[in-house]
Design a protein around this motif. Structure first.
Motif, short mmCIF file in Angstrom:
data_model
loop_
_atom_site.label_atom_id
_atom_site.label_comp_id
_atom_site.label_asym_id
_atom_site.label_seq_id
_atom_site.Cartn_x
_atom_site.Cartn_y
_atom_site.Cartn_z
N ASP A 1 0.79 -1.23 0.00
CA ASP A 1 0.00 0.00 0.00
C ASP A 1 0.83 1.29 0.00
N PRO A 2 1.83 1.46 0.89
CA PRO A 2 2.58 2.72 0.86
C PRO A 2 3.34 2.96 -0.43
N TRP A 3 3.84 1.90 -1.06
CA TRP A 3 4.55 2.07 -2.33
C TRP A 3 3.57 2.50 -3.43
N ALA A 4 2.36 1.96 -3.41
CA ALA A 4 1.36 2.38 -4.39
C ALA A 4 0.98 3.84 -4.17
N ARG A 5 0.87 4.26 -2.91
CA ARG A 5 0.54 5.67 -2.63
C ARG A 5 1.67 6.59 -3.10
N ASP A 6 2.91 6.18 -2.86
CA ASP A 6 4.04 7.00 -3.32
C ASP A 6 4.07 7.08 -4.85
N ALA A 7 3.78 5.95 -5.50
CA ALA A 7 3.74 5.95 -6.97
C ALA A 7 2.64 6.87 -7.48
N LEU A 8 1.49 6.86 -6.81
CA LEU A 8 0.38 7.72 -7.23
C LEU A 8 0.75 9.19 -7.07
N ASP A 9 1.40 9.55 -5.96
CA ASP A 9 1.84 10.94 -5.77
C ASP A 9 2.74 11.39 -6.92
N LEU A 10 3.63 10.51 -7.35
CA LEU A 10 4.58 10.88 -8.41
C LEU A 10 3.88 11.03 -9.76
#
Length: 238
Positions: free
Chosen positions: A70-79
């Protein structure tokens, strides 16, 4: 001594591992890239970082680690939002939905496992003490049988399942009868075919297609062939 793989080599290895259906290997390749401080600091590689974070989230999800994904997907979405990449945003939002679904299912599995352990540890007399009628007793005995099977005590589970079946038959309780037969089949492999076919016939005769589907799935897992229904105006054959 050989040099460690470069970041591009690790990214390539992670992509290949995902493509070949080896998510754990992909995680192993991609985690060092995603955590590399030099890579993270490169403002000219934001698109690559988004891709790496997204791939790592996919790999973690595939490896059964939805919470870590989940946190990696959120970071990817932010980028990708920062980049204005609408297509990438849609893909990662879809990935997040998969992660959320997997997380919910994992929580439900844990709750089911805890409940099964509780029932397995509860004496049957205590378990049945609050039952209001034979139908409820049959339902509780099915739960007890399955909990015993979950704990690796199939012989005891079969005994409780047969008690449940007797109660269900005496009460003419369709659902409890079918589920009791499935529990007998699960706990006593020698009786599996007989009980699964009987459960299927009972559910089919009652036109309860939900139960028919449950029996069909259990039979598939047990490797048991059920009768084939040819239609309302024709007979069935084995």
């Amino acid at each position: 001594m050989t040099d460690p793989p470069s970041l591009p080599e690790r990214i390539h290895a992670g992509v290949e591992a995902l493509r070949e259906g080896h998510p754990a290997a992909a995680v192993e390749a991609l985690e060092p890239v995603a955590a590399d401080p030099t890579f993270v600091a490169r403002d000219d590689l934001v698109d690559v970082r988004a891709r790496v974070y997204s791939l790592l989230a996919q790999a973690l999800l595939g490896a059964g680690r939805a919470r870590d994904a989940d946190p990696w997907a959120r970071d990817a979405l932010d980028l990708v939002v920062r980049l204005g990449d609408r297509r990438g945003e849609a893909e990662i939002l879809a990935l997040q939905r998969e992660i959320q679904s997997a997380s919910t299912q994992a929580i439900q599995r844990l709750a089911t496992e805890r409940e099964s352990r509780r029932i397995a540890q509860t004496p049957v007399d205590v378990l049945l003490s609050g039952a209001r009628d034979p139908v409820e007793q049959a339902a509780l005995l099915v739960k007890k049988a399955n909990a015993e099977a979950d704990a690796g005590r199939e012989e005891g589970g079969a005994s409780f399942a047969r008690r449940a079946l007797e109660q269900a038959l005496s009460a003419n309780a369709l659902r409890e009868e079918v589920l009791a037969r499935l529990s007998v089949a699960r706990c006593d492999r020698a009786a599996a075919e007989e009980e699964l076919v009987a459960a299927w016939r009972r559910a089919e005769a009652a036109d309860d297609f939900t139960l028919v589907g449950v029996v069909a799935r259990a039979a598939e897992l047990a490797g048991v062939a059920l009768p084939v229904l040819h239609g309302p105006s024709t007979s069935e054959s084995s």
